[in-house]
Design an enzyme around this catalytic site. Structure first.
Site, short mmCIF file in Angstrom:
data_model
loop_
_atom_site.label_atom_id
_atom_site.label_comp_id
_atom_site.label_asym_id
_atom_site.label_seq_id
_atom_site.Cartn_x
_atom_site.Cartn_y
_atom_site.Cartn_z
N ARG A 550 0.83 -1.20 0.00
CA ARG A 550 0.00 0.00 0.00
C ARG A 550 0.86 1.25 0.00
O ARG A 550 1.95 1.28 0.59
CB ARG A 550 -0.89 0.04 1.24
N SER A 611 8.07 -5.28 6.62
CA SER A 611 7.82 -6.40 7.54
C SER A 611 8.65 -7.62 7.19
O SER A 611 8.11 -8.72 6.93
CB SER A 611 6.33 -6.74 7.55
N ASP A 665 5.78 -3.55 11.74
CA ASP A 665 4.36 -3.33 12.05
C ASP A 665 4.09 -3.20 13.55
O ASP A 665 3.14 -2.55 13.96
CB ASP A 665 3.51 -4.45 11.45
#
Length: 922
Positions: A550, A611, A665
């Protein structure tokens, strides 16, 4: 006059519907902890939690207290579906006056009956064994039961009024009497008791009684239900239509608030004979019923039973005949004084008149036996009255049954209930149309239910043996289940040890000299501040952690945070191609997003959620340790990820890119929640994987220079235990799951907690339980052998806190080609609960180590801190968060911990890391 009498004994269908509704309301009242004392339908828990499955076998002793007798039985079951039990029995008459005497004397007599019966059967193989003889006690009086073998008498009935028993545990009274007789003598208040008349004292042997073990107490209604259950055909309702009236059924245990049992089902003894004692039946009570009630020993009580019980039907007919005689509608030639005598017309005689439907000869015979000289018309009208009284009783039974059926259907959330109903009693056996009326009227009142009526065979004898046998079967199964699940059930000491080990590994991970060998890596993130609410501006965020990534625009204003985002796909060819191609693709997607947002010329700070395992050496500098999640782009491992992104921007001539922070995250989750709550200094992820981060004092971070302030530490606690320190809590199931992963021996703490592994742990437990024939009747389950077939999401569905409808579990098991019984479903739920509870407790133990360290770091007596938390297991599992918070409170009582759900930690959080970095720089 005859028509008026018949109309008064006929109840319209709409009135039956109203009555059914009233009974269901009273049932709910009787099950509620708040209102059960006000209910007329008592809904007493029986602690019978299963019906026979046909595998029960062994010898079972039964003693039944009847109205004027004690019946003893020895029942042998062969595990053949309970189709051909062997029974021996003996009946003892209760001596005159004993039912109104001292309670101790009554129970002593029952114990002597048992002893005499065992002496009489001592020559048989079943009695010569040294094994314990389980005994079921049939006690047909209202009791408040708190265990299967513990029940206090509420009140006597049926002519009994023994002193010193009401309010006492009748099972304990029987046990004491058995011990007294078994001790070789029977000492009572009046001296030594001798055996009752007609017995030889040498026959009353003490040795046999030492084998007797009172296992269960029940009434005859529960026994009726149990004797109608055979292999593949469970019976879940019983109706007794006898001198008294009662019904029992298998209710959802979580709805029986007066009992502690909350899983599975429990048989509830409705004691519906008192229904209507509050006046709800007053409009259907006739003058004849009123006369019967007034002549009874308990006027105004047991109103429903007095309308339907065979003890009263003959009396209702008698009073109807008296009234009709007074009105000159029958016996017009002479007044029959004999009808004034109570009990002169029995229910058995009424049934004989009814069952001879072809003529009135039976009515004439009965009337003449009373000394009457009836005309043909008199006989016909007597027959009509008898039919009306008994049909009304059958109709009222059907209405009560319909209330039970609809209640079961509703509470099980079924569109249609299909159920077996055991029926027993004088009215059922003596009236040929009873079953027909019961079936047809209950179908009219509860069309959503299909009830099959099964005649009971000796419910109070054979059925009591079934209750006892099922209790022993469940107790034996419980021992095995407890043994299988015992390693997963952690004690307070176990959790405190895990907490201490986590603290020890945290210290090692922070130490300059011990960091390299620590299982908890304690990686510095170079995030040194959390949001304080003064952050302002526009920020970009990237979130890369899988096949999709994203790009976000995050706008932070005084009014709050707003976001716009776009999801982009990373083709497999790019994931597994060159590093240049991967990062070029990312830059192209960023440029596309900025163009769509009309901000190509803007230079915005960017936070990058990456991540993948990294060694971070600065807020905007992190070396990739290894690819995971299907990525294998070349030329990236060992390189600075931020530098690779900047080089791609130069190649694409996108000069407006300003990467200020790279985070994972977990840190993003903490920062996202920190904007809403300044006390948020911990981040927690409990989803497919698990991790935690927190704000540590810089003076304790030996791997980074500097003593002042704080820094967020990415614990990477999933690897806790990789050095073997948690081996003592790893079970056989955990080791199997670990061995079958792509990284055996690694991320061992994560494999006990996270959603990726819990379903697999459950699957392996189920396989062991099936091997032990505790699940699915031991039948092979090929699909259950398949790795990852039991999804962790199943745990969330199965453990719904409001009680689980059987069809929901069955839908899950049907995906696995498993045909589960209700008991299978209950056991499956218990397994899921054990696995998820342990996961929550271990997570809490780790978190307790974190908050206690923070409290001690800051020299506080009490720490108030917020945990920002994300992850599907925490968010979607119905019990995980509650179990986590409860355990944390127990392990860290000096810490007041608040949990705040994160909103987009990897997107919004990354932008806030960039925002805080800009604020600090300014």
């Amino acid at each position: 006059q005859i028509q008026r009498a018949l109309r008064s004994l006929t109840i319209p269908l709409e009135r039956l519907h109203i009555m059914k509704g009233h009974m269901m309301q009273d049932m709910c009242k009787g099950l509620s902890r708040q209102t059960y004392t006000q209910a007329k339908v008592r809904m007493l828990p029986t602690y019978v939690c299963s019906t026979p499955n046909g595998t029960e076998k062994g010898n079972f002793l039964v003693v039944e207290l009847c109205q004027s007798q004690v019946r003893t039985l020895l029942v042998t079951l062969y595990g053949d579906g309970n189709l051909s039990p062997q029974m021996m029995y003996k009946i003892f008459d209760i001596p005159e006056g004993l039912t109104q005497g001292e309670g101790e004397a009554l129970f002593d007599f029952i114990a002597q009956c048992v002893s005499q019966f065992l002496a009489d059967t001592a020559s048989s193989d079943t009695s010569s064994s040294e094994e314990r003889l389980p005994l079921g006690f049939v006690f047909p009086f209202s009791c408040w039961q708190t265990q299967l073998d513990k029940a206090e008498l509420i009140s006597w009935s049926k002519g009994f009024s023994c002193s010193g028993v009401v309010g006492k545990d009748v099972v304990q009274l029987l046990k004491s009497a058995i011990n007294k007789v078994g001790g070789g003598g029977m000492e009572a208040s009046g001296g030594w008791l001798t055996p009752w008349r007609g017995w030889k004292s040498s026959q009353v042997t003490a040795g046999e009684l030492s084998r007797v073990d009172v296992v269960a107490l029940m009434n005859d209604t529960v026994g009726t239900m149990m004797t109608c259950s055979t292999e593949g055909r469970p019976c879940e309702i019983a109706v007794v239509a006898d001198k008294g009236s009662n019904c029992c059924f298998m209710a959802e245990a979580h709805l029986v608030e007066t009992a502690e049992e909350t899983s599975g089902r429990m048989c509830v003894n409705t004691e519906w004979g008192c229904f209507g004692d509050d006046g709800t039946l007053s409009d259907i009570v006739t003058p004849y019923d009123q006369c019967v009630d007034e002549e009874s020993p308990n006027p105004g009580e047991k109103r429903f039973e007095k309308l339907v019980g065979s003890l009263y039907l003959g009396e209702i007919v008698r009073h109807a005949l008296i009234a009709l005689t007074a009105e000159k509608a029958i016996f017009t030639e002479s007044y029959p004084a004999i009808l004034k005598e109570k009990g002169v017309l029995t229910t058995q005689q009424v049934l004989q008149i009814l069952n001879n439907e072809e003529g009135t000869s039976e009515a004439k015979r009965v009337m003449e036996s009373l000394g009457l000289q009836p005309s043909e018309r008199d006989c016909s009208r007597v027959q009509q009255i008898c039919r009306a009284v008994v049909c009304r009783a059958a109709t009222l039974y059907a209405t009560g049954l319909a209330a039970i059926l609809s209640y079961m259907c509703q509470t099980r959330e079924l569109e249609q209930l299909i159920v077996n109903v055991g029926v027993e009693g004088e009215l059922h056996q003596g009236y040929t149309r009873f079953e027909e009326i019961l079936q047809s009227v209950s179908k009219l009142l509860s069309p959503e239910c299909i009830a099959t009526l099964l005649p009971s065979r000796d419910g109070s004898g054979r059925g009591a043996a079934m209750v006892t046998a099922v209790a022993l079967r469940l107790a034996a199964q419980r021992c095995v289940v407890n043994e299988v699940l015992r390693p997963l059930r952690l004690s307070r000491a176990d959790l405190e040890q895990v907490q201490a080990l986590m603290r020890q590994e945290m210290e090692r991970g922070l130490g300059r000299n011990t960091h390299a060998t620590a299982s908890v890596r304690m990686l510095p993130t170079y995030v040194c501040n959390t949001p304080d609410g003064t952050e302002r501006g526009d920020f970009l965020a990237l979130d890369l952690g899988g096949t999709n990534f994203r790009v976000l625009l995050v706008r932070v204003t005084q009014e709050g945070i707003s976001m716009a985002s776009e999801i982009y796909v990373i083709p497999k060819s790019i994931m597994q191609g060159t590093g240049e191609a991967l990062f070029d693709h990312i830059i192209e997607c960023i440029m596309d997003f900025q163009q769509k947002q009309n901000m190509m010329m803007d230079i915005l700070p960017l936070g990058f959620t990456f991540s993948f395992p990294c060694q971070q050496v600065g807020l905007d500098k992190a070396l990739l340790l290894t690819w995971t999640k299907g990525f294998s782009a070349s030329g990236c491992v060992g390189q600075d990820v931020v530098h690779l992104l900047r080089e791609a921007a130069q190649r694409k001539q996108h000069l407006g890119l300003k990467v200020v922070a790279l985070v994972n995250d977990t840190v993003g989750t903490m920062m996202s929640c920190g904007y809403d709550d300044p006390k948020c200094e911990i981040g927690l992820i409990v989803g497919t994987g698990t991790n935690a981060c927190y704000m540590e004092e810089m003076r304790n971070v030996g791997t980074v220079e500097g003593q002042q302030g704080r820094m967020c530490i990415n614990m990477e606690w999933g690897a806790f235990g990789d050095n073997g320190c948690l081996d003592h809590i790893f079970t056989h199931f955990d080791r199997i799951v670990d061995a079958d992963t792509i990284n055996p021996g690694k991320q061992r703490f994560e494999k006990l907690i996270s959603g990726m592994y819990l379903g697999e742990i459950v699957r392996h437990i189920l396989l062991v339980l099936r091997e032990k024939e505790l699940l699915f009747q031991g039948k092979p389950c090929p699909k259950l052998e398949t790795k990852d077939i039991f999804k962790t999401k199943f745990l969330s569905t199965i453990e719904l806190s409001n009680g689980l409808a059987l069809r929901q579990i069955r839908a899950i098991l049907q995906e696995l080609d498993l045909d589960a019984s209700f008991e299978d479903s209950v056991l499956l739920r218990e397994v899921c609960q054990a696995v998820s509870l342990r996961a929550a407790q271990l997570c809490a133990a780790g978190l307790a180590a974190v908050v206690e360290k923070m409290r001690e770091n800051r020299g506080l007596d009490q720490l108030a801190v917020t945990v920002g938390v994300d992850g599907t297991l925490y968010k979607l599992h119905p019990c995980f968060s509650d179990n986590l918070q409860k355990t944390l409170q127990e392990l860290a009582p000096k810490c007041n911990v608040t949990f705040l759900l994160s909103e987009d930690g990897s997107g919004k959080g990354a932008a806030l890391v960039a925002a805080v970095a800009c604020r600090s720089a300014n």
